[in-house]
Design an enzyme around this catalytic site. Structure first.
Site, PDB file in Angstrom:
ATOM      1  N   ASP A  62      11.931 -14.795  71.757  1.00 34.17           N
ATOM      2  CA  ASP A  62      12.403 -13.825  70.501  1.00 34.17           C
ATOM      3  C   ASP A  62      12.052 -12.933  70.315  1.00 34.17           C
ATOM      4  O   ASP A  62      10.896 -12.397  69.658  1.00 34.17           O
ATOM      5  CB  ASP A  62      12.877 -14.950  68.913  1.00 34.17           C
ATOM      6  CG  ASP A  62      14.450 -14.140  68.590  1.00 34.17           C
ATOM      7  OD1 ASP A  62      14.472 -12.782  68.778  1.00 34.17           O
ATOM      8  OD2 ASP A  62      14.461 -15.752  67.721  1.00 34.17           O
ATOM      9  N   HIS A  76      24.778 -15.488  73.250  1.00 30.58           N
ATOM     10  CA  HIS A  76      24.542 -14.608  72.148  1.00 30.58           C
ATOM     11  C   HIS A  76      23.970 -12.750  72.768  1.00 30.58           C
ATOM     12  O   HIS A  76      24.472 -12.259  71.982  1.00 30.58           O
ATOM     13  CB  HIS A  76      23.089 -15.136  71.833  1.00 30.58           C
ATOM     14  CG  HIS A  76      22.558 -14.630  70.361  1.00 30.58           C
ATOM     15  ND1 HIS A  76      22.915 -14.488  69.086  1.00 30.58           N
ATOM     16  CD2 HIS A  76      21.133 -14.376  70.513  1.00 30.58           C
ATOM     17  CE1 HIS A  76      22.483 -13.714  68.281  1.00 30.58           C
ATOM     18  NE2 HIS A  76      20.925 -13.394  69.639  1.00 30.58           N
TER      19      HIS A  76
END
Ligand code: HEM
Length: 395
Positions: free
Chosen positions: A214, A305
């Site tokens: 991330d 996403h």
């Protein structure tokens, strides 16, 4: 909490504690003495054009404190508060005790401690300074995915602290809290973490509690920070400042656990092993959004996403600097964990809101994530020695 776990572990290893006493004695005798642990005394400059703690690589521990100004607080009082907070921060981040500090020995290992301050919408309103608020600075609109709880939302003043040492961080939180308490009441306090320093190669992208890499797509070079993060000229006191969106996003680890690796990867459009796009091999390979598989489906799904968040519009990019949180287990048995999603950009309205709107409209990750807190702050530029954070607005 994680800090509780570390303390418990320390108490359990009695041998370690005895060893530590022996080490202290050797140092006090001025004889051999061990080298100071690498990183303990590493210092991030406090003074500068920008506040520290924004382009600083994330520390392993962080705390965000939201404050509500006491009723009737005027500009003069807030000036005094910011002078005192700035003084505390300038000392503590350099490994010096605050004034006064009842436990000064806890200040000696800054371990990249940073202290960053921000002003919420209520700060500008209460002080009659709304006309001076940064361009695009306002509470976020309501999103259909939101289940916001007041105890994690809003706030007039932000104090953001980060350090690679949780003990140093706790001490700094306490010192700044003591100062702020004279002027404001705590609205909320939220703590999080990344990997500890030294447990992964420097510069490696972190992972969140879903196990995902991330932070791959993020500004890294100074020119990218200039284009996305640092405000210029609107208004002039805010030059070199930035706006921040803090979202507390609960992650349902229990239902996430039911997915296999392939399903998890489809929800974001990247591989879990190394963060590579599903159309590539390595983390930083450019994704191919047009690529289709044998059955004619997009390799990076339309609901992924990454596809929904991605933009070619240079005015919709920003810095993500999230921390994981793990606050144990809810009374009903669900894991109480997620992301303190902190994002920094020159203009919230033009850079952040369009991306958040797209993700609210469609993003498979929403199946396992729920925003439960939301706050926005204007983070003034840095200051020089003798000055204080916010002086351009308050002086
Ligand atoms: C990318 C996870 C919330 C904006 C990513 C990536 C992951 C991820 C794994 C791909 C790797 C990367 O580029 O960092 C999550 C999780 C979230 C979350 C677990 C919530 C718990 C958000 C929110 C926003 C956002 C609230 C903004 C409104 C982005 C952006 C990218 C990204 C802009 C880069 C897209 C690109 O250009 O490829 N996120 N994210 N994310 N996310 Fe999130």
């Amino acid at each position: 909490s994680r800090r509780g776990f570390l303390l418990t572990a320390g108490v359990a290893t009695g041998a370690l504690a005895v060893g530590a006493v022996g080490v202290t004695a050797a140092v006090n005798n001025g004889t051999t003495g061990p080298a100071v642990a690498p990183g303990a005394t590493e210092v991030v400059p406090f003074y500068g054009v920008h506040q520290a703690g924004i382009d600083t690589p994330p520390q392993s521990s962080g705390t965000f404190l939201g404050w509500t100004l006491k009723p009737g607080t005027d500009r003069e009082t807030v000036r005094r508060m910011m002078r005192l907070l700035t003084d505390d921060a300038a000392r503590l981040t350099q490994g010096e005790a605050a004034l006064p500090d009842n436990d000064p020995y806890l200040a000696t290992n800054p371990a990249r401690l940073t202290a960053t301050f921000g002003f919420g919408p209520g700060f500008f309103q209460k002080l009659g300074l709304s006309a001076e608020a940064p361009a695009g600075f306002a509470e976020l609109p309501a999103f259909s995915i939101d289940k916001l709880q007041p105890e994690y939302s809003g706030g007039d003043l932000l104090i953001q602290l980060g350090s690679d040492d949780p003990l140093t961080l706790s001490h700094a939180v306490r010192q700044l809290t003591r100062t702020a308490r004279s002027f404001a009441t705590v609205a909320w306090s939220q703590s999080g973490f990344t990997r500890d320093q030294g447990t992964a190669p420097a510069g490696q992208t972190g992972r969140n509690l879903f196990g995902q890499v991330d932070g791959t797509v993020n500004p890294r070079r100074a020119d990218e920070f200039a284009a996305q993060v640092w405000a210029t000229g609107s208004p002039s006191w805010f030059d070199g400042g930035t706006s921040m969106v803090l979202r507390r996003i609960e992650m349902n680890l229990d239902t996430w656990d039911k997915l296999d690796e392939g399903a998890k990867e489809l929800s974001v459009g990247r591989k879990l092993s190394n963060g590579a796009p599903l159309t590539g091999e390595n983390e930083f390979d450019a994704p191919d959004l047009a690529a289709k598989d044998a059955s004619g489906l997009h390799v990076i799904p339309t609901f992924a996403h990454m596809r929904r968040a991605k933009t070619d519009n240079p005015h919709e990019k920003f810095l993500r600097r999230p921390l994981n949180y793990d606050d144990g287990i809810h009374a009903d048995g669900r894991t109480n964990a997620g992301l303190l999603f902190a994002a920094y950009m020159a203009n919230i309205k033009t850079q952040y809101v369009p991306v958040q709107q797209r993700l609210s409209d469609l993003d498979l990750l929403n199946t396992w994530t729920t925003p439960i807190g939301s706050a926005v702050f204007a983070l003034p530029p840095g200051c020089q020695a003798g000055g204080y954070i916010g002086e351009g607005l308050l002086a």
